[in-house]
Design an enzyme around this catalytic site. Structure first.
Site, PDB file in Angstrom:
ATOM      1  N   CYS A 150     -41.773 -34.337  15.448  1.00 10.29           N
ATOM      2  CA  CYS A 150     -42.918 -35.146  15.840  1.00 10.29           C
ATOM      3  C   CYS A 150     -42.855 -35.312  17.353  1.00 10.29           C
ATOM      4  O   CYS A 150     -41.801 -35.625  17.908  1.00 10.29           O
ATOM      5  CB  CYS A 150     -42.831 -36.509  15.158  1.00 10.29           C
ATOM      6  SG  CYS A 150     -43.830 -37.773  15.969  1.00 10.29           S
TER       7      CYS A 150
ATOM      8  N   ASP B 106       0.830  -1.212   0.000  1.00 10.06           N
ATOM      9  CA  ASP B 106       0.000   0.000   0.000  1.00 10.06           C
ATOM     10  C   ASP B 106       0.865   1.264   0.000  1.00 10.06           C
ATOM     11  O   ASP B 106       0.514   2.261  -0.629  1.00 10.06           O
ATOM     12  CB  ASP B 106      -0.927   0.012   1.219  1.00 10.06           C
ATOM     13  CG  ASP B 106      -1.981  -1.084   1.134  1.00 10.06           C
ATOM     14  OD1 ASP B 106      -2.175  -1.634   0.025  1.00 10.06           O
ATOM     15  OD2 ASP B 106      -2.599  -1.405   2.178  1.00 10.06           O
TER      16      ASP B 106
ATOM     17  N   LYS C 257     -10.345 -28.526 -17.082  1.00  7.09           N
ATOM     18  CA  LYS C 257     -11.247 -27.656 -17.844  1.00  7.09           C
ATOM     19  C   LYS C 257     -11.977 -26.782 -16.848  1.00  7.09           C
ATOM     20  O   LYS C 257     -12.785 -27.257 -16.060  1.00  7.09           O
ATOM     21  CB  LYS C 257     -12.237 -28.481 -18.659  1.00  7.09           C
ATOM     22  CG  LYS C 257     -13.109 -27.627 -19.555  1.00  7.09           C
ATOM     23  CD  LYS C 257     -13.862 -28.475 -20.558  1.00  7.09           C
ATOM     24  CE  LYS C 257     -14.480 -27.645 -21.666  1.00  7.09           C
ATOM     25  NZ  LYS C 257     -15.462 -26.683 -21.199  1.00  7.09           N
TER      26      LYS C 257
ATOM     27  N   SER D  92     -14.000 -23.749 -30.068  1.00  3.77           N
ATOM     28  CA  SER D  92     -14.553 -24.516 -28.951  1.00  3.77           C
ATOM     29  C   SER D  92     -13.939 -25.915 -28.993  1.00  3.77           C
ATOM     30  O   SER D  92     -13.063 -26.183 -29.811  1.00  3.77           O
ATOM     31  CB  SER D  92     -16.067 -24.560 -29.023  1.00  3.77           C
ATOM     32  OG  SER D  92     -16.445 -25.134 -30.240  1.00  3.77           O
TER      33      SER D  92
ATOM     34  N   LYS E 239      -4.558 -32.039 -24.941  1.00  5.43           N
ATOM     35  CA  LYS E 239      -4.117 -31.400 -26.184  1.00  5.43           C
ATOM     36  C   LYS E 239      -2.870 -32.110 -26.681  1.00  5.43           C
ATOM     37  O   LYS E 239      -1.982 -32.414 -25.878  1.00  5.43           O
ATOM     38  CB  LYS E 239      -3.775 -29.932 -25.935  1.00  5.43           C
ATOM     39  CG  LYS E 239      -4.945 -29.129 -25.428  1.00  5.43           C
ATOM     40  CD  LYS E 239      -4.534 -27.756 -24.931  1.00  5.43           C
ATOM     41  CE  LYS E 239      -5.762 -27.103 -24.314  1.00  5.43           C
ATOM     42  NZ  LYS E 239      -5.459 -25.854 -23.629  1.00  5.43           N
TER      43      LYS E 239
ATOM     44  N   CYS F 209     -47.786 -35.928  12.442  1.00  4.47           N
ATOM     45  CA  CYS F 209     -46.661 -36.726  11.963  1.00  4.47           C
ATOM     46  C   CYS F 209     -47.147 -37.705  10.894  1.00  4.47           C
ATOM     47  O   CYS F 209     -48.115 -38.433  11.116  1.00  4.47           O
ATOM     48  CB  CYS F 209     -46.046 -37.499  13.134  1.00  4.47           C
ATOM     49  SG  CYS F 209     -44.841 -38.726  12.608  1.00  4.47           S
TER      50      CYS F 209
HETATM   51  S1  IVH Z   1      -8.561 -25.009 -24.958  1.00  2.59           S
HETATM   52  C1  IVH Z   1      -8.709 -24.590 -29.324  1.00  2.59           C
HETATM   53  N1  IVH Z   1      -8.204 -25.432 -22.388  1.00  2.59           N
HETATM   54  O1  IVH Z   1     -13.716 -24.639 -22.689  1.00  2.59           O
HETATM   55  C2  IVH Z   1      -8.873 -24.953 -27.912  1.00  2.59           C
HETATM   56  N2  IVH Z   1     -10.286 -24.571 -23.117  1.00  2.59           N
HETATM   57  O2  IVH Z   1     -15.523 -26.035 -24.447  1.00  2.59           O
HETATM   58  C3  IVH Z   1      -9.681 -23.964 -27.193  1.00  2.59           C
HETATM   59  N3  IVH Z   1     -11.862 -24.102 -21.318  1.00  2.59           N
HETATM   60  O3  IVH Z   1     -14.112 -21.983 -24.934  1.00  2.59           O
HETATM   61  C4  IVH Z   1      -9.879 -24.195 -25.767  1.00  2.59           C
HETATM   62  N4  IVH Z   1     -10.550 -24.718 -19.666  1.00  2.59           N
HETATM   63  O4  IVH Z   1     -13.531 -21.422 -22.517  1.00  2.59           O
HETATM   64  C5  IVH Z   1      -9.044 -25.023 -23.344  1.00  2.59           C
HETATM   65  N5  IVH Z   1      -7.744 -25.794 -20.140  1.00  2.59           N
HETATM   66  C6  IVH Z   1      -8.584 -25.390 -21.104  1.00  2.59           C
HETATM   67  C7  IVH Z   1      -9.876 -24.907 -20.821  1.00  2.59           C
HETATM   68  C8  IVH Z   1     -10.700 -24.518 -21.858  1.00  2.59           C
HETATM   69  C9  IVH Z   1     -11.736 -24.236 -19.998  1.00  2.59           C
HETATM   70  C10 IVH Z   1     -13.074 -23.611 -21.991  1.00  2.59           C
HETATM   71  C11 IVH Z   1     -12.810 -22.521 -22.990  1.00  2.59           C
HETATM   72  C12 IVH Z   1     -13.423 -22.997 -24.275  1.00  2.59           C
HETATM   73  C13 IVH Z   1     -14.359 -24.059 -23.797  1.00  2.59           C
HETATM   74  C14 IVH Z   1     -14.589 -25.085 -24.875  1.00  2.59           C
END
Ligand code: IVH
Length: 742
Positions: A429, A39, A118, A84, A293, A411
């Site tokens: 009860c 701060d 996720k 997505s 991935k 009851c």
């Molecule tokens: S990768 C091309 N990694 O899930 C790959 N997505 O269902 C794009 N999400 O729109 C997404 N955790 O909002 C990726 N570890 C993660 C994620 C993730 C959450 C969400 C993201 C995406 C959606 C798709």
């Protein structure tokens, strides 16, 4: 001029320091300096910027608090679309995904995958130019999103400037904005207090908080972020794998999930999925699955995309913890203590990995607060092992004929009156052991391991015994004959004999177990132990009066007599007083205590303060006025006394309680002991033995602990004992201490 130059230098220095500490605090969760020091630096920068407004720039840490509200969000076109993910809803779907990847890459062996949770939040794209955050945009339709830069600047975990060096001149980072569960709970508590609407779940709270036109509101919300990918990269090189790219982002101060792992092949992916699944409820934030991935960026590029999703990534989902379903009925269940609990009968729905057709509604206050009606579409939640519950109703889907429910006045099991004391959430009860539901539950409790410990007498068997009218209170158990038992479902002559033998053995018990087994409201194992240790005989417990336990100080007595005189109702019976105007401390327990000595209010007034004041002769650990009331009332009721008499008649006995003098001689008297690890007998056995010797057994090691009794595979408690220098003993050493030879 000179002033401005040195001010500019100092401002740059302060910004760098503030960014560094911000990163330690929000991203690494390892602050290096106290908040007060942060701060101080912050205020110094504010002062400089106030004196030299030309030095202010949007990436200064002082600009996180949020500027003026917007009229609407601008639209932003994403340089690269925000994609997505395909979902794998089963293990087989993941096998298929891996096979497709290997086929397309013409790979024989394992593919290397990066795995990360996720997150259940909303996607964001951050654009850094020369290391400075210039734009933040929501996903929108994937091609166009909303410009929420002002709001994202207020999120502590998002760096306004990247740390380190070597960033590409244009770097787009993609990730998820979310609200940790603790922040969500406190936000909802705040909203409730302010009379504002609460959020249904952390995801909604995160979305609602990010899409605020007034950035000051966003700034007040506990949002966070993890990065999980890249968008456009220009004027610089990134690494060859996803895992390495994320490590680079981490070095630049961007938040990346600490759960990210690089894994070899499908089996490792399944292992990761199971592990995260087990730890899911213990993470600080909601996740709904795992994203796998292909780790190699070159492989990602050769795999490419279909429609709006990459071929190189997939989301393996956990079973949802929340689902929608219909309330078909609301019924009332009666528990051991007579508590009448509303239960929603639901159209069966698969949630949290199991099919749920009942969910608790807790009590009437909850039903009213959540306004749940028969016919409503509701959100059901089942997280981990907890009992499924109805979160809320979707009122916009409510049919016109949806029915509100009222607490039944009788009851549903025995027809006795249901009573709900003023100010209490729980209705009960009043049938006591006359009520079959309470009888059944009372018998289950009586037979349970920590009570009379009747081996082989399980819940299903007790249900049968009660249904057939073979047992209508706990004492009837001891009269059961083998031939009658052998006629029950899933009972042969052999197991009937065993049960009769177990019943005979269970007759020999201890006073604390017996008191606990009676199922007195509020008297758990520890309280039963305390009561038994103080009073030492059942006769003494049954003869207990409230005057033995409840105090009225002389000063209180004076005020009480005055207030009762002012009532002007001398004929009113003392036990009928529930409250006395102006005396906050006076409860129905005090009224019952007065009734032990004075029939009417007139008698109290006449006797005067000196006779009304009461200094109790006993003090039982943990037993305050409320428990004292429950205890004394229980033993006054004739049906309870009858059950107890029958139990004693059927041969239930226990050894006398150890004399308090015996404690004084034990080397363990007054010592505090913690038990940990695997021992040769159940821990409860040791606990009882130690307590009988006057020791106190507690759950956690501190510098007040005298001994840690450690068995095999003792873990953190042992480590803590060693760290604190607390004496660690094994069973042998304990025995030596008890024998007095230690
Ligand atoms: S990768 C091309 N990694 O899930 C790959 N997505 O269902 C794009 N999400 O729109 C997404 N955790 O909002 C990726 N570890 C993660 C994620 C993730 C959450 C969400 C993201 C995406 C959606 C798709």
């Amino acid at each position: 001029m000179n002033d401005a130059v040195s001010a500019a230098e100092r401002a740059a220095q302060l910004r760098q320091q503030l960014e560094y500490h911000n990163h330690r605090y929000y991203v690494l969760d390892e602050p290096e300096i106290p908040d007060s020091e942060y701060d101080r630096l912050y205020r110094e920068l504010q002062d400089i910027e106030r004196a030299f407004p030309q030095l202010v720039d949007p990436s200064s840490p002082t600009q996180r608090v949020g500027g003026a509200p917007l009229a609407e969000f601008d639209e932003v076109e994403h340089a690269l679309p925000m994609l997505s993910l395909d979902n794998a809803l089963s293990g087989e779907a993941l096998v298929d995904f891996d096979r497709r990847v290997r086929e397309r890459l013409a790979r024989d062996g394992d593919v290397v995958y990066a795995a990360e949770p996720k997150l259940d939040g909303l996607a964001i794209s951050l654009r850094y130019e020369d290391g400075v955050l210039v734009q933040a945009a929501t996903r929108g339709d994937g091609t166009r999103g909303e410009n929420v830069t002002q709001n994202v600047r207020t999120i502590g975990a998002v760096p306004l400037r990247l740390l380190g060096s070597g960033w590409p001149s244009v770097l787009e980072v993609r990730g998820e904005i979310f609200m940790p569960r603790a922040g969500f709970e406190s936000l909802n508590a705040r909203q409730r207090e302010a009379g504002e609407k609460t959020f249904a779940n952390p995801r909604n709270a995160a979305a609602g908080s990010l899409r605020q036109l007034d950035p000051k509101i966003t700034a007040s919300r506990p949002l966070s972020m993890f990065c999980y990918g890249l968008g456009l990269v220009e004027g610089g090189q990134m690494a060859a794998t996803h895992g390495e790219n994320m490590a680079v982002l981490r070095d630049w101060g961007l938040p990346v999930s600490p759960e990210l792992r690089v894994l070899q092949g499908l089996a490792a992916c399944n292992g990761y999925f199971d592990d995260i699944g087990r730890r899911r409820d213990r993470l600080a934030y909601d996740i709904d699955g795992v994203v796998f991935k292909v780790d190699s960026i070159a492989d990602q590029q050769s795999l490419g995309f279909v429609a709006r999703a990459p071929r190189w990534a997939i989301a393996r989902k956990f079973p949802a913890q929340e689902e929608l379903t219909l309330v078909e009925a609301i019924e009332f269940q009666v528990g051991r203590t007579g508590a009448v609990t509303p239960v929603a009968r639901l159209q069966p729905v698969f949630v949290g990995g199991v099919t749920v057709s009942n969910a608790t509604l807790h009590n009437m206050d909850e039903i009213e607060r959540k306004d749940i009606r028969v016919g409503d579409t509701v959100i059901v939640r089942r997280a981990g092992d907890v009992i499924p519950e109805v979160v809320r109703a979707l009122t916009d889907r409510r049919p016109a004929d949806a029915q509100q429910v009222a607490l039944p006045s009788q009851c549903p099991v025995c027809g006795s009156d249901v009573v709900r004391p003023a100010g209490e959430a729980v209705a009960r009860c009043s049938g006591g052991l006359f009520c079959a539901a309470q009888r059944r539950e009372a018998i289950k409790h009586f037979a349970s391991r920590k009570a009379m410990d009747i081996e082989g007498l399980g819940d299903k068997l007790i249900d049968q015994l009660v249904e057939r009218g073979m047992v209508d209170d706990p004492s009837a158990l001891f009269g059961l004959q083998a031939d009658a038992l052998a006629g029950l479902e899933r009972m042969g002559p052999k197991s009937a004999d065993n049960l009769v033998a177990a019943l005979a053995a269970a007759r020999k018990t201890t006073l604390p177990r017996f008191l606990f087994a009676l199922g007195i409201l509020g008297i758990g194992e520890t309280m039963a132990e305390n009561v038994a240790r103080t009073l030492r005989s059942l006769d003494a417990v049954m003869a207990l009066r409230l005057v033995d336990l409840v105090e009225i100080k002389p000063s209180q007595a004076g005020k009480l007599v005055d207030a009762l005189a002012a009532l002007g109702r001398p004929e009113l019976r003392t036990e009928q007083l529930t409250a006395v105007e102006g005396l906050k401390w006076f409860t129905s327990v005090h009224a019952l205590m007065l009734a032990e000595r004075f029939k009417t209010v007139g008698e109290v007034v006449e006797a005067g303060p000196a006779a009304v004041a009461n200094s109790p002769r006993l003090k039982i650990d943990g037993v305050g006025d409320v428990l004292a009331g429950k205890l004394v009332t229980f033993f006054r009721q004739s049906h309870n006394r009858e059950v107890i008499a029958r139990l004693l008649d059927s041969g239930v006995t226990w050894p006398p309680m150890a004399q308090p003098e015996a404690h004084a001689r034990s080397p363990l008297t007054g010592k505090t002991v913690v038990i940990t690890g695997t021992l040769s007998r159940p821990r409860d056995d040791f606990k009882r033995q130690l307590t009988e010797l006057g020791a106190k057994v507690t759950g956690s090691v501190s510098n007040k602990t005298d001994y840690v009794l450690a068995g095999a595979e003792a873990g953190s408690k042992l480590a803590r004992a060693q760290a604190l220098g607390v004496e660690v003993i094994d069973e042998q050493r304990l025995q030596a201490l008890i024998d007095g030879s230690g």
